[in-house]
Design a protein around this motif. Sequence first.
Motif, PDB file in Angstrom:
ATOM      1  N   UNK A   1     145.243  -8.568  40.168  1.00 58.20           N
ATOM      2  CA  UNK A   1     144.634  -7.588  41.038  1.00 58.20           C
ATOM      3  C   UNK A   1     143.303  -7.290  40.789  1.00 58.20           C
ATOM      4  N   UNK A   2     142.891  -8.004  39.789  1.00 57.24           N
ATOM      5  CA  UNK A   2     141.318  -7.668  39.526  1.00 57.24           C
ATOM      6  C   UNK A   2     140.422  -8.568  40.752  1.00 57.24           C
ATOM      7  N   UNK A   3     139.626  -7.903  41.204  1.00 64.41           N
ATOM      8  CA  UNK A   3     138.888  -8.466  42.497  1.00 64.41           C
ATOM      9  C   UNK A   3     137.434  -9.083  41.862  1.00 64.41           C
ATOM     10  N   UNK A   4     136.848 -10.191  42.689  1.00 62.32           N
ATOM     11  CA  UNK A   4     135.767 -10.757  42.155  1.00 62.32           C
ATOM     12  C   UNK A   4     134.842 -11.243  43.233  1.00 62.32           C
ATOM     13  N   UNK A   5     133.525 -10.992  42.929  1.00 62.56           N
ATOM     14  CA  UNK A   5     132.356 -11.186  43.732  1.00 62.56           C
ATOM     15  C   UNK A   5     132.429 -12.747  44.507  1.00 62.56           C
TER      16      UNK A   5
ATOM     17  N   UNK B   1     132.025 -12.749  39.363  1.00 59.84           N
ATOM     18  CA  UNK B   1     132.077 -11.660  38.476  1.00 59.84           C
ATOM     19  C   UNK B   1     133.099 -10.294  39.041  1.00 59.84           C
ATOM     20  N   UNK B   2     133.472  -9.640  38.134  1.00 60.76           N
ATOM     21  CA  UNK B   2     134.605  -8.667  38.486  1.00 60.76           C
ATOM     22  C   UNK B   2     133.623  -7.483  39.322  1.00 60.76           C
ATOM     23  N   UNK B   3     134.525  -7.036  40.445  1.00 55.72           N
ATOM     24  CA  UNK B   3     133.831  -6.049  41.236  1.00 55.72           C
ATOM     25  C   UNK B   3     134.887  -4.859  41.277  1.00 55.72           C
ATOM     26  N   UNK B   4     136.123  -5.000  40.851  1.00 54.17           N
ATOM     27  CA  UNK B   4     137.038  -3.832  41.183  1.00 54.17           C
ATOM     28  C   UNK B   4     138.606  -4.189  41.103  1.00 54.17           C
ATOM     29  N   UNK B   5     139.264  -3.434  41.138  1.00 53.90           N
ATOM     30  CA  UNK B   5     140.755  -3.468  40.847  1.00 53.90           C
ATOM     31  C   UNK B   5     141.650  -2.590  41.757  1.00 53.90           C
ATOM     32  N   UNK B   6     142.593  -3.242  42.471  1.00 55.13           N
ATOM     33  CA  UNK B   6     143.323  -2.300  43.637  1.00 55.13           C
ATOM     34  C   UNK B   6     145.021  -2.321  42.662  1.00 55.13           C
ATOM     35  N   UNK B   7     145.686  -1.168  42.571  1.00 49.87           N
ATOM     36  CA  UNK B   7     146.886  -0.990  41.843  1.00 49.87           C
ATOM     37  C   UNK B   7     147.950  -1.337  42.871  1.00 49.87           C
ATOM     38  N   UNK B   8     148.746  -2.507  42.547  1.00 47.87           N
ATOM     39  CA  UNK B   8     150.102  -2.792  43.171  1.00 47.87           C
ATOM     40  C   UNK B   8     150.223  -3.004  44.384  1.00 47.87           C
TER      41      UNK B   8
END
Length: 213
Positions: free
Chosen positions: A92-96, A170-177
Amino acid sequence: MTPGPLPDRLAPGAGRVTLPLLAAAALAALVVPPAGALLLLAAGFSLWFFRDPDREPAGAGVLAPADGRVSVLREEGDRLRVGVFMSPFDVHVNRAPVGGEVREVTHRGAAHRPAFCKDSDRNERVEFAVAADESDDGGTTEFGCALVAGWFARRITPYVSGGERVTRGGRVGHIAFGSRADVLLPPSYDREDVRVREGERVYAGRSVLARRE
């Protein structure tokens, strides 16, 4: 699907979820051992859920912002939106999708519908626009990206702010579950430039969603 080995790298926020589960497991083990075992398994799943593996792009073009399956591929005015639905078992790690300057970051919406349905357009989300480097998109200008909460997800954690620069993948955010991440392509992209189809599995920072020849 069962969790694999515990990850070497974890996304921010892992301790906020995992440490209370571990504490509860320790207490429960003294009173109701089966409950303690279940809580320990839940803590292990939490650590696995917050895994943050390194990624390398598979080629040139606009990269997937999330692990999961393409659930949205539609026209919005003169632009195309490509959305990726993440199940609870995906990273769930989001990337650019491209590298460039983050123009603005906005937080809007209040609903929490299932992220794979049409009603999710009203869900809580964090949106940001990236003015792309020419080397990433062949000279087009602005890409949109949205991190969309699902019915169960209640926490979106952006890693970037307006004015910052992001690298491609590159990593831009994270959303849980369980949730969704979208890319809004510039008007210069059309259907022929999209390299994925609905239902196809993609990986954040690795899979190519679109590319102009």
